[in-house]
Design a protein around this motif. Structure first.
Motif, short mmCIF file in Angstrom:
data_model
loop_
_atom_site.label_atom_id
_atom_site.label_comp_id
_atom_site.label_asym_id
_atom_site.label_seq_id
_atom_site.Cartn_x
_atom_site.Cartn_y
_atom_site.Cartn_z
N SER A 5 0.81 -1.99 0.12
CA SER A 5 0.09 0.24 -0.02
C SER A 5 1.19 1.35 0.13
N ASP A 6 1.86 1.09 0.77
CA ASP A 6 2.05 2.04 0.85
C ASP A 6 4.23 1.98 0.52
N ILE A 7 3.93 0.93 -0.84
CA ILE A 7 5.65 0.69 -1.28
C ILE A 7 5.91 2.11 -2.55
N GLU A 315 2.17 -3.96 -19.65
CA GLU A 315 1.19 -3.47 -18.67
C GLU A 315 2.39 -3.83 -17.10
N VAL A 316 3.01 -2.63 -16.60
CA VAL A 316 2.92 -3.52 -15.07
C VAL A 316 2.31 -3.09 -13.74
N TYR A 317 2.73 -4.36 -12.51
CA TYR A 317 0.91 -3.88 -12.41
C TYR A 317 2.06 -3.11 -10.89
N SER A 318 1.92 -2.02 -10.17
CA SER A 318 2.32 -1.10 -9.47
C SER A 318 1.77 -1.36 -8.09
N GLY A 319 2.05 -1.26 -7.02
CA GLY A 319 1.69 -1.03 -5.72
C GLY A 319 0.19 -0.38 -5.17
N ARG A 320 1.32 1.02 -6.16
CA ARG A 320 0.19 2.22 -5.50
C ARG A 320 -0.56 2.77 -6.57
N PHE A 321 0.03 2.52 -8.41
CA PHE A 321 -0.92 3.12 -9.28
C PHE A 321 -1.48 2.11 -10.19
N GLY A 322 -1.11 0.57 -9.41
CA GLY A 322 -2.03 -0.48 -10.30
C GLY A 322 -1.91 -0.76 -11.83
N TRP A 323 -2.42 -1.46 -13.14
CA TRP A 323 -1.39 -1.23 -13.88
C TRP A 323 -1.79 -0.25 -15.01
N VAL A 324 0.42 -0.32 -15.14
CA VAL A 324 0.35 1.21 -15.63
C VAL A 324 1.22 0.52 -17.45
N TYR A 443 11.11 3.86 -12.51
CA TYR A 443 9.61 3.26 -11.76
C TYR A 443 9.45 1.66 -11.02
N VAL A 444 9.22 1.18 -12.53
CA VAL A 444 8.49 0.07 -11.62
C VAL A 444 10.10 -1.11 -11.29
N ALA A 445 11.04 -0.87 -11.92
CA ALA A 445 12.01 -1.83 -12.04
C ALA A 445 12.31 -0.80 -10.57
N LEU A 446 12.61 -0.21 -9.84
CA LEU A 446 13.04 0.08 -8.62
C LEU A 446 11.67 -0.69 -7.43
N GLU A 447 10.69 -0.16 -7.95
CA GLU A 447 9.37 -0.61 -7.09
C GLU A 447 9.66 -2.43 -7.29
N HIS A 448 9.89 -2.82 -8.32
CA HIS A 448 9.96 -4.52 -8.08
C HIS A 448 10.41 -4.63 -7.52
N SER A 449 11.98 -4.19 -7.15
CA SER A 449 13.37 -4.36 -6.79
C SER A 449 13.25 -4.13 -4.87
N TYR A 450 12.49 -3.35 -4.46
CA TYR A 450 12.27 -3.41 -3.18
C TYR A 450 11.88 -3.83 -2.39
N ALA A 451 13.05 -4.19 -1.16
CA ALA A 451 11.84 -5.13 -0.51
C ALA A 451 12.94 -5.21 0.82
#
Ligand code: GAP
Length: 576
Positions: A5-7, A315-324, A443-451
């Protein structure tokens, strides 16, 4: 695992603090839609662009060109952007905020609002609240807002110009020169990576919707009747999740299917489009996009440009933006070339020779100049030329000369049928266009690689970026900054950078903290020089993801790290 939710906040906090992305011109109050890439962000961006190049320029053989970002008005009149490149806007009657009308409707559950006509959209917005002041939008009018930034070229406003809204147009306007460069043969492609500009109405989505952004576009010119990709075998068995029109209409999930089956079953229009869907899947997963959050959605008929034969969005799924939408892949037919040929008067066709010359009967209309000359005097030649290209009826031919219609009776010309040898035909190529948004990819590479994970009672933040896109590829630490360990570590850092491995020396703080600092920016490997190094000339290499270590002789380090970064070796293989 990080809460999704706050990724966005978590990723952007690290991105800002560690120098990936900053709001632009912050000291004067930054403007939405503009960002600065800091030192690590700029490095990562180059890596993403170079990875893209390794596929499109090196593997596909499509040369890169570079055109100005400011273009003359004529380009964008021809491309249709001056007339049609607009979004539907509404101004809140209460707080005065300008808003994207279709976005408000979609955020309130109205599907495909972008395809609604202005009146229908206005009706749909009537009771919806303004996202800024929360008052209902009521009768606020919906109108079109052109997204191009306009400028003037030269002093005195002599010439109108625009900042380009896409890099593609430069490739189309260079078509004739590119054709000569590629020795007049189809298919060929050209690519361009660079800035594009769109005066987005209310960009509130960070790196996803910018007013200045980078695109990487390929324009591939193909014979209209030969849309079989010459290297299709490369991806024929490649599987990608496809959300076809039928699946969208039935509310079904995407289905994983091979490119060969998708073309054979008519789900994808042709091999070229399928090939670039597979290639895009490879590129996006190579930069760190989670394959479980990636799909290819086919444009619905009323969403697709009228001239396009087929169009798919990665399209890539983002926790904040949905499918982008990250990439658009389209078969644009000959729309762009036809339009530029019509507006510029430049030929945009390719001569395709036949295997064997053909003999064909051609009709030739020959004017009787003995009569036409005295009758039309200075215009006689123009009349004869117009006649030659006319389609006469039984009584005569109607032609237009200098805007005036002239009727030439049938006794003033002869229609002759002649057999001639024809060696080939002029063909206007179709364009296949994969168009990538670099900032969205980052952005999506950063979001998906963040843990985030707990290690020894502490939260460890880590960017699990693939080594090829990580801004720093190796960190080098002396265990202590004394006893010669620091000198050895500095020499290693220099040696690695000479070998084009981006290495960062760090001797500040406890070793655990140094690891955490590098984990947070995604550095895949850390080299530590310790007291054993003084004895046996070996160092430890630590893997970011497994946190395991292996000892390596210093002289083998560049070779081992290069293999790890390119993926030729895995860390597990190294430990075995
Ligand atoms: N030549 C085709 C073209 O420009 P597009 O779908 O408008 O197609 C291609 O743009 C890609 O450019 C999008 O998939 C997206 O990744 C990126 N893009 C478009 N508008 C953007 C914006 N305002 N901010 C960031 N990226 C954007």
């Amino acid at each position: 695992m990080a809460e999704t939710s706050d990724i966005y906040e978590k990723v952007m906090e690290v991105a800002r603090r560690r120098g990936f992305v900053w709001p632009s011109s912050e000291i004067y109050g930054s403007i939405a839609g503009f960002i600065d890439y800091g030192p690590l962000g700029a490095m990562m961006k180059r890596n993403v662009e170079n990875l893209w190049r390794s596929f499109y320029v090196f593997q596909e053989g499509y040369y890169e060109i570079e055109c100005p970002t400011v273009g003359n008005e004529a380009i964008f009149v021809a491309s249709g952007h001056v007339k049609e490149f607009a979004d539907k806007m509404v101004q809140c009657p209460h707080c005065g905020e300008y808003l994207r009308a279709d976005h408000i409707a979609e955020e309130n559950g109205i599907e495909n609002a972008g395809t609604l006509p202005a009146e229908a959209l206005q009706a749909a917005l009537y009771e919806l609240p303004c996202p800024s002041c929360k008052e209902p939008l009521g009768e606020a009018g919906v109108f079109a807002f052109n997204l191009m930034f306009q400028t003037t070229i030269g002093p005195g406003s002599q010439r109108k110009g625009y900042l380009r809204p896409e890099t593609a147009q430069g490739i189309f306007t260079d078509f004739a020169r590119l054709l000569r460069f590629y020795r007049d043969k189809l298919p060929f492609g050209a690519v361009q990576i660079g800035k594009s500009y769109r005066n987005e109405i209310s960009p509130r989505q960070g790196m996803i919707r910018l007013r200045e952004f980078s695109q990487a576009e390929a324009e591939i010119f193909v014979h209209p009747d030969r849309k079989d990709h010459p290297a299709f075998h490369r991806y024929a068995d490649y599987t990608a999740p496809l959300l076809t029109i039928a699946r969208q209409l039935d509310g079904r999930e995407p289905a994983a299917i091979t490119m060969r089956a998708a073309v054979d079953e008519g789900l994808i229009a042709n091999e070229y489009v399928a090939y670039y869907i597979a290639l895009t899947h490879r590129i996006l997963t190579a930069i760190g996009v989670d394959p479980a959050k990636l799909r290819f959605r086919q444009h619905l008929i009323d969403e697709r440009a009228h001239y396009a034969a087929d169009c798919w969005d990665a399209e890539v799924y983002s926790g904040r933006f949905g499918w982008v939408e990250i990439v658009g892949i389209a078969d644009r037919t000959n729309y762009d070339l036809r339009s530029h040929a019509g507006h510029s008067g430049t030929s945009m066709t390719v001569f395709i020779p036949y295997d064997e010359p053909k003999r064909v009967v051609k009709r030739r209309i020959v004017a009787d100049m003995g009569v036409l000359g005295p009758r039309y005097r200075g215009k006689a030649k123009a009349v004869a030329d117009a006649l030659a290209n006319s389609d006469p009826g039984e009584d005569g031919a109607r032609v237009t000369v200098d805007g005036e219609e002239v009727f030439i009776s049938a006794d003033l010309y002869q229609v002759r049928e002649e057999e001639v040898e024809v060696r080939g035909e002029e063909v206007m190529p179709h364009v296949i266009e994969p168009s990538y948004g670099i900032d969205r990819m980052i952005y999506v590479a950063l979001e998906h690689s963040y843990a985030e994970e707990e290690v020894e009672g502490e939260i460890r933040k880590v960017l699990r970026l693939p080594p090829a896109v990580a801004p720093v590829q190796a960190a080098v630490f002396p265990l202590m900054s004394r006893d010669g360990l620091d000198t050895i570590a500095q020499t290693i850092t220099e040696r690695l950078t000479q070998c084009r491995i981006l290495a960062q020396y760090d001797d500040s703080g406890a070793i655990g903290r140094r690891y955490r600092r590098q984990d947070e920016i995604g550095t895949p490997f850390a080299v530590t020089v310790d007291y054993d190094t003084l004895e046996d000339n070996t160092v430890t290499v630590r893997d970011r993801d497994s946190m395991e270590q292996v000892r390596i002789p210093i002289e083998r380090l560049p070779q081992v790290l290069s293999a790890l970064i390119s993926g030729a070796t895995t860390f597990r293989e190294l430990r075995a």
